[in-house]
Design an enzyme around this catalytic site. Structure first.
Site, mmCIF file in Angstrom:
data_model
loop_
_atom_site.group_PDB
_atom_site.id
_atom_site.type_symbol
_atom_site.label_atom_id
_atom_site.label_comp_id
_atom_site.label_asym_id
_atom_site.label_seq_id
_atom_site.Cartn_x
_atom_site.Cartn_y
_atom_site.Cartn_z
ATOM 1 N N GLY A 1 2.874 -0.073 -4.664
ATOM 2 C CA GLY A 1 3.764 0.729 -2.607
ATOM 3 C C GLY A 1 4.923 0.425 -2.662
ATOM 4 O O GLY A 1 5.686 -0.078 -3.710
ATOM 5 N N LYS A 49 3.016 -9.413 20.319
ATOM 6 C CA LYS A 49 2.218 -8.100 19.252
ATOM 7 C C LYS A 49 1.457 -6.635 20.364
ATOM 8 O O LYS A 49 1.112 -7.760 21.643
ATOM 9 C CB LYS A 49 1.309 -8.699 18.228
ATOM 10 C CG LYS A 49 0.936 -7.296 17.207
ATOM 11 C CD LYS A 49 1.703 -7.887 16.037
ATOM 12 C CE LYS A 49 1.252 -6.902 14.811
ATOM 13 N NZ LYS A 49 2.114 -7.278 13.841
ATOM 14 N N VAL A 103 7.110 -1.829 -1.427
ATOM 15 C CA VAL A 103 7.081 -3.254 -1.454
ATOM 16 C C VAL A 103 7.109 -3.756 -3.095
ATOM 17 O O VAL A 103 8.592 -3.704 -3.480
ATOM 18 C CB VAL A 103 6.313 -4.951 -0.518
ATOM 19 C CG1 VAL A 103 7.263 -5.638 -1.079
ATOM 20 C CG2 VAL A 103 6.628 -4.303 0.698
ATOM 21 N N ALA A 104 6.369 -3.032 -3.350
ATOM 22 C CA ALA A 104 6.102 -3.578 -5.050
ATOM 23 C C ALA A 104 7.167 -2.899 -6.051
ATOM 24 O O ALA A 104 7.555 -3.440 -7.108
ATOM 25 C CB ALA A 104 4.288 -3.458 -4.994
ATOM 26 N N GLY A 146 -0.560 -3.984 -6.864
ATOM 27 C CA GLY A 146 0.161 -2.544 -5.639
ATOM 28 C C GLY A 146 1.269 -2.387 -6.196
ATOM 29 O O GLY A 146 2.498 -2.468 -6.962
#
Ligand code: NAD
Length: 370
Positions: free
Chosen positions: A182, A80, A184-185, A180
């Site tokens: 958004g 990361k 992904v949802a 949510g």
């Protein structure tokens, strides 16, 4: 604290501090493990309170990526990067191209991607200086938005949970509360709707909920109601740390399965409480691995159907975690960590170190364990 003490705490292979006065770049690249392959993880741009906070974030997040890749069956390690700065005001081409040069300097030991505070556009600048970047736009031959694959992986993971709880994969007529609306949802809800699940969804952003409700059969609920509804599955797809002291007794569903990152505020404490209450918790970094599987696919020449097919492995990975959790009487997140650690130990032998470029070429078809 001495530099190597910090390394040792998290057991990192390498941490690189990058500075360039002309572009103003201050970044940390943390390579936790390359035991299974090149380390992969996004670049976060954040205005940290101080350098220590940035370092700890890079160490913590890169370690998480090692586990995520290992348990997903990818032949990738964990890395990361963090760029210290304000993503609203300090982004420019020079900054990201300079960062790209540092990534290139690692010769493939670290592969970057977008993350909080960085975008696909920023990664295109990085791409001008290095090929060790993934998750770029489809117009440039990349994989684009990973959410469709993440959403599909969450759906498949829910079926594994259903099978574990009720002995049957079907989500037909199951009452599913989705937090949510958004990216992904939305993809998740499309799959759930196609299987005639009874969906209850909320979002604090009205436009998003309206958009979803215009396409998919959902019942819209208030964000505050989300923990109060009696349901079969609770699916967090918005925020982290939503399973905490305040919410854990209010959640009524026997299954928690959603795409949001870092759902358990305190992994050990809240993971154990869920187990004791008999709630089946799908570890977040396992069920939302579709995004990582998607960008890993880009390294091999992106094919969406192959990425979706590989995301289906989330089903068997979760079933195996549930089995270990039962057999060893440990919370599911702990079972998952254990499986990841065992795989690294078994596959890599004595802590193999990935040496970069020389190993990287010609091995693209090996990123996914078949
Ligand atoms: P997104 O920004 O598209 O969606 C998040 C939604 O949550 C937004 O619509 C936002 O308004 C809503 N929200 C915020 N606070 C809320 C609240 N209190 N109650 C209800 N809704 C609220 O993000 P996304 O890409 O869909 O990601 C969702 C989660 O999944 C994040 O935690 C992300 O880190 C994780 N994740 C995403 C991917 C991916 O491929 N996009 C991959 C892995 C993990």
């Amino acid at each position: 604290m001495g530099v190597f003490e910090v390394f040792t705490d998290y057991n990192h292979e390498q941490v690189v501090f990058c500075q360039d006065k002309v572009s103003g770049l201050k970044a940390i690249i943390a390579i936790h493990s390359t035991a299974l392959g090149p380390s992969l993880g996004g670049t976060r741009m954040w205005q940290y309170a101080n350098d220590d906070e940035a370092l700890v974030d890079a160490l913590r997040l890169s370690k998480g990526m090692t586990y995520k890749a290992a348990v997903a069956g990818l032949n990738l390690g964990g890395g990361k990067a963090v760029i210290i700065g304000n993503s609203a005001t300090q982004k420019n081409e020079l900054l990201f191209r300079t960062f790209g040069k540092f990534v290139e300097g690692l010769a493939g030991r670290y592969i970057t991607a977008e993350d909080v505070g960085t975008s696909v556009r920023d990664m295109e600048y990085v791409r001008m200086e290095t090929t060790y970047v993934t998750g770029i736009s489809q117009t440039l031959g990349g994989s684009g938005d990973p959410s469709p694959v993440t959403g599909y992986g969450v759906y498949v993971g829910m079926k594994a949970c259903a099978n574990e709880m009720w002995g049957n994969d079907s989500l037909k007529n199951k009452k599913i509360v989705v937090q949510g609306a958004g990216k992904v949802a939305s993809y998740l809800c499309e799959h759930l709707d196609s299987e005639s699940a009874e969906i209850y969804v909320c979002d604090i952003n009205e436009d998003r909920i309206k958009e979803l409700a215009s396409r998919v059969k959902v019942n819209v609920i208030n964000p505050e109601e989300v923990y109060e509804i009696e349901a079969d599955i609770f699916s967090p797809n918005a925020l982290g740390a939503i399973i905490n002291d305040e919410t854990i007794d209010r959640i009524k569903a026997p299954i928690i399965a959603g795409g949001a990152n870092n759902q358990l505020k305190d992994e050990k404490k809240h993971g154990k409480i869920l187990m004791d209450k008999g709630v089946l918790y799908a570890p977040d970094y396992v069920i939302n691995a579709g995004g990582l599987i998607n960008v890993a696919n880009e390294l091999e020449g992106y094919i969406r159907d192959r990425a979706l097919a590989q995301a289906e492995s989330i089903y068997s990975v979760l079933k195996n975690i549930f089995k270990t959790s039962k057999e060893e009487n440990i919370p599911t997140f702990e079972a998952s960590n254990k499986i990841a650690e065992d795989r690294i130990k078994n596959i890599s032998g004595l802590n193999r170190i990935y040496s970069g470029k020389s190993e990287f070429s010609g091995k693209f078809n090996h990123f996914f364990r078949r």
